[in-house]
Design a protein around this motif. Structure first.
Motif, PDB file in Angstrom:
ATOM      1  N   THR A  73       0.945  -1.051   0.085  1.00 40.97           N
ATOM      2  CA  THR A  73      -0.477   0.000  -0.029  1.00 40.97           C
ATOM      3  C   THR A  73       0.860   1.427  -0.289  1.00 40.97           C
ATOM      4  O   THR A  73       0.294   2.319  -0.493  1.00 40.97           O
ATOM      5  CB  THR A  73      -0.918  -0.350   1.253  1.00 40.97           C
ATOM      6  OG1 THR A  73      -1.181  -1.216   1.189  1.00 40.97           O
ATOM      7  CG2 THR A  73      -1.700   1.583   1.182  1.00 40.97           C
ATOM      8  N   ASP A  74       1.932   0.934   1.455  1.00 44.67           N
ATOM      9  CA  ASP A  74       2.691   1.895   1.521  1.00 44.67           C
ATOM     10  C   ASP A  74       3.371   2.781  -0.781  1.00 44.67           C
ATOM     11  O   ASP A  74       4.240   3.716  -0.496  1.00 44.67           O
ATOM     12  CB  ASP A  74       3.880   2.779   1.736  1.00 44.67           C
ATOM     13  CG  ASP A  74       3.096   2.710   3.454  1.00 44.67           C
ATOM     14  OD1 ASP A  74       2.155   2.589   3.645  1.00 44.67           O
ATOM     15  OD2 ASP A  74       3.573   1.827   4.622  1.00 44.67           O
ATOM     16  N   LYS A  75       3.654   1.308  -1.335  1.00 44.10           N
ATOM     17  CA  LYS A  75       4.764   1.475  -2.470  1.00 44.10           C
ATOM     18  C   LYS A  75       4.074   1.533  -3.966  1.00 44.10           C
ATOM     19  O   LYS A  75       4.326   2.229  -4.855  1.00 44.10           O
ATOM     20  CB  LYS A  75       5.663   0.754  -2.253  1.00 44.10           C
ATOM     21  CG  LYS A  75       6.876   0.545  -1.415  1.00 44.10           C
ATOM     22  CD  LYS A  75       7.587   1.595  -1.705  1.00 44.10           C
ATOM     23  CE  LYS A  75       8.764   0.802  -0.637  1.00 44.10           C
ATOM     24  NZ  LYS A  75       9.732   1.801  -1.187  1.00 44.10           N
ATOM     25  N   GLY A  76       2.187   2.178  -3.346  1.00 42.42           N
ATOM     26  CA  GLY A  76       1.549   2.299  -4.537  1.00 42.42           C
ATOM     27  C   GLY A  76       1.321   1.182  -5.086  1.00 42.42           C
ATOM     28  O   GLY A  76       0.914   1.095  -6.929  1.00 42.42           O
ATOM     29  N   LEU A  77       0.938  -0.223  -4.337  1.00 45.42           N
ATOM     30  CA  LEU A  77       1.284  -1.269  -5.587  1.00 45.42           C
ATOM     31  C   LEU A  77      -0.736  -1.703  -4.887  1.00 45.42           C
ATOM     32  O   LEU A  77      -0.700  -2.393  -6.337  1.00 45.42           O
ATOM     33  CB  LEU A  77       2.030  -2.289  -4.829  1.00 45.42           C
ATOM     34  CG  LEU A  77       1.571  -3.929  -5.297  1.00 45.42           C
ATOM     35  CD1 LEU A  77       2.301  -3.426  -7.266  1.00 45.42           C
ATOM     36  CD2 LEU A  77       3.305  -4.673  -5.076  1.00 45.42           C
ATOM     37  N   VAL A  78      -0.683  -1.244  -4.155  1.00 46.65           N
ATOM     38  CA  VAL A  78      -2.181  -1.964  -3.756  1.00 46.65           C
ATOM     39  C   VAL A  78      -2.674  -1.083  -2.920  1.00 46.65           C
ATOM     40  O   VAL A  78      -2.535  -0.120  -2.781  1.00 46.65           O
ATOM     41  CB  VAL A  78      -2.613  -3.421  -3.048  1.00 46.65           C
ATOM     42  CG1 VAL A  78      -1.318  -4.622  -3.560  1.00 46.65           C
ATOM     43  CG2 VAL A  78      -2.013  -3.258  -1.729  1.00 46.65           C
ATOM     44  N   HIS A  79      -4.183  -0.794  -3.205  1.00 47.57           N
ATOM     45  CA  HIS A  79      -5.165   0.311  -2.202  1.00 47.57           C
ATOM     46  C   HIS A  79      -6.071  -0.304  -1.756  1.00 47.57           C
ATOM     47  O   HIS A  79      -6.353  -1.497  -2.222  1.00 47.57           O
ATOM     48  CB  HIS A  79      -5.506   1.590  -3.326  1.00 47.57           C
ATOM     49  CG  HIS A  79      -6.872   0.706  -4.496  1.00 47.57           C
ATOM     50  ND1 HIS A  79      -6.287  -0.045  -5.742  1.00 47.57           N
ATOM     51  CD2 HIS A  79      -7.920   0.536  -4.197  1.00 47.57           C
ATOM     52  CE1 HIS A  79      -7.507  -0.236  -5.837  1.00 47.57           C
ATOM     53  NE2 HIS A  79      -8.061  -0.144  -5.361  1.00 47.57           N
ATOM     54  N   ARG A  80      -6.269   0.406  -0.601  1.00 49.97           N
ATOM     55  CA  ARG A  80      -6.855   0.094   0.184  1.00 49.97           C
ATOM     56  C   ARG A  80      -8.493  -0.186   0.083  1.00 49.97           C
ATOM     57  O   ARG A  80      -8.683   1.494  -0.246  1.00 49.97           O
ATOM     58  CB  ARG A  80      -6.716   0.420   2.299  1.00 49.97           C
ATOM     59  CG  ARG A  80      -5.578   0.256   2.381  1.00 49.97           C
ATOM     60  CD  ARG A  80      -5.073   1.615   3.265  1.00 49.97           C
ATOM     61  NE  ARG A  80      -6.402   1.377   4.334  1.00 49.97           N
ATOM     62  CZ  ARG A  80      -6.244   1.268   5.538  1.00 49.97           C
ATOM     63  NH1 ARG A  80      -5.410   0.261   5.993  1.00 49.97           N
ATOM     64  NH2 ARG A  80      -7.185   0.917   6.324  1.00 49.97           N
ATOM     65  N   HIS A 132      -1.856   7.638  -5.080  1.00 44.91           N
ATOM     66  CA  HIS A 132      -2.472   7.016  -5.485  1.00 44.91           C
ATOM     67  C   HIS A 132      -3.709   7.152  -6.192  1.00 44.91           C
ATOM     68  O   HIS A 132      -3.893   8.850  -6.076  1.00 44.91           O
ATOM     69  CB  HIS A 132      -3.773   5.754  -4.855  1.00 44.91           C
ATOM     70  CG  HIS A 132      -2.834   5.004  -3.419  1.00 44.91           C
ATOM     71  ND1 HIS A 132      -2.311   3.521  -3.940  1.00 44.91           N
ATOM     72  CD2 HIS A 132      -2.029   5.030  -2.210  1.00 44.91           C
ATOM     73  CE1 HIS A 132      -1.776   3.189  -2.915  1.00 44.91           C
ATOM     74  NE2 HIS A 132      -1.535   3.793  -2.295  1.00 44.91           N
ATOM     75  N   GLN A 133      -3.533   6.599  -7.775  1.00 48.73           N
ATOM     76  CA  GLN A 133      -4.573   7.167  -9.125  1.00 48.73           C
ATOM     77  C   GLN A 133      -5.678   6.489  -8.676  1.00 48.73           C
ATOM     78  O   GLN A 133      -6.761   6.692  -9.641  1.00 48.73           O
ATOM     79  CB  GLN A 133      -4.176   7.366  -9.852  1.00 48.73           C
ATOM     80  CG  GLN A 133      -2.569   7.979  -9.949  1.00 48.73           C
ATOM     81  CD  GLN A 133      -2.413   9.447 -10.011  1.00 48.73           C
ATOM     82  OE1 GLN A 133      -3.496   9.861  -9.960  1.00 48.73           O
ATOM     83  NE2 GLN A 133      -1.623  10.144  -9.523  1.00 48.73           N
ATOM     84  N   ASP A 134      -6.163   5.143  -7.232  1.00 49.99           N
ATOM     85  CA  ASP A 134      -7.182   4.419  -7.895  1.00 49.99           C
ATOM     86  C   ASP A 134      -8.461   5.396  -7.089  1.00 49.99           C
ATOM     87  O   ASP A 134      -9.094   5.072  -6.700  1.00 49.99           O
ATOM     88  CB  ASP A 134      -7.069   3.936  -6.834  1.00 49.99           C
ATOM     89  CG  ASP A 134      -5.685   3.142  -6.991  1.00 49.99           C
ATOM     90  OD1 ASP A 134      -5.733   2.065  -7.665  1.00 49.99           O
ATOM     91  OD2 ASP A 134      -4.932   3.505  -5.949  1.00 49.99           O
TER      92      ASP A 134
END
Ligand code: ZN
Ligand code: ZN
Ligand code: ZN
Length: 144
Positions: free
Chosen positions: A59-66, A88-90
């Protein structure tokens, strides 16, 4: 031989480890968002704290979002490629199916910008819609 997902981690400046590759593999294999408990169950045996720490790194590295879908458990889904650690762009709508209880990202449906009164400063906006997913809404398909 390099694991096929190593490049995905390296691209987000995450050092590949066996656990990180396992967790990423689970996320890639499951199109629906997964909670910590889901990931842990799919990785049995797995140490919950390690899985938790791995998801936090992602999450911190921009690979997954919560995603907070109201089910009580935070869920995690893979980010769009444009996500960075800072940003995050999600900003897409999430859909929670009340029958199968799966949460999906709808990357083509953007969260609308909502104007707020006065001096409120928005830090994040999430929009979760609830109902029946395509599979549950189609009565001709067997239940999942
Ligand atoms: Zn993201
Ligand atoms: Zn469903
Ligand atoms: Zn999403």
């Amino acid at each position: 031989m390099a694991h096929p997902l190593e490049d995905t981690l390296i691209a987000k400046q995450i050092t590949p480890t066996a656990m990180r590759l396992l967790v990423l593999d689970v996320l890639v294999q499951h199109p629906a968002a997964l909670s910590l408990t889901d990931v842990e169950a799919l990785l049995q045996p797995a140490d919950r704290i390690t899985v938790h720490r791995t998801l936090k790194t992602f999450t911190d590295k921009g690979l997954v979002h919560r995603i907070e879908d109201g089910s009580g458990a935070v869920k995690f889904a893979l980010c769009e490629p444009s996500c960075t650690p800072e940003h995050h762009q999600d900003l897409h709508v999430h859909f929670f199916c009340t029958r199968c209880r799966e949460t999906a990202c709808l990357p083509t449906v953007a969260v609308p910008v909502i104007a707020l009164p006065g001096a409120y400063q928005v830090q994040e906006t999430s929009l979760v819609m609830k109902g029946l997913c395509a599979r549950c809404a189609d009565a001709t398909l067997p239940p999942a």
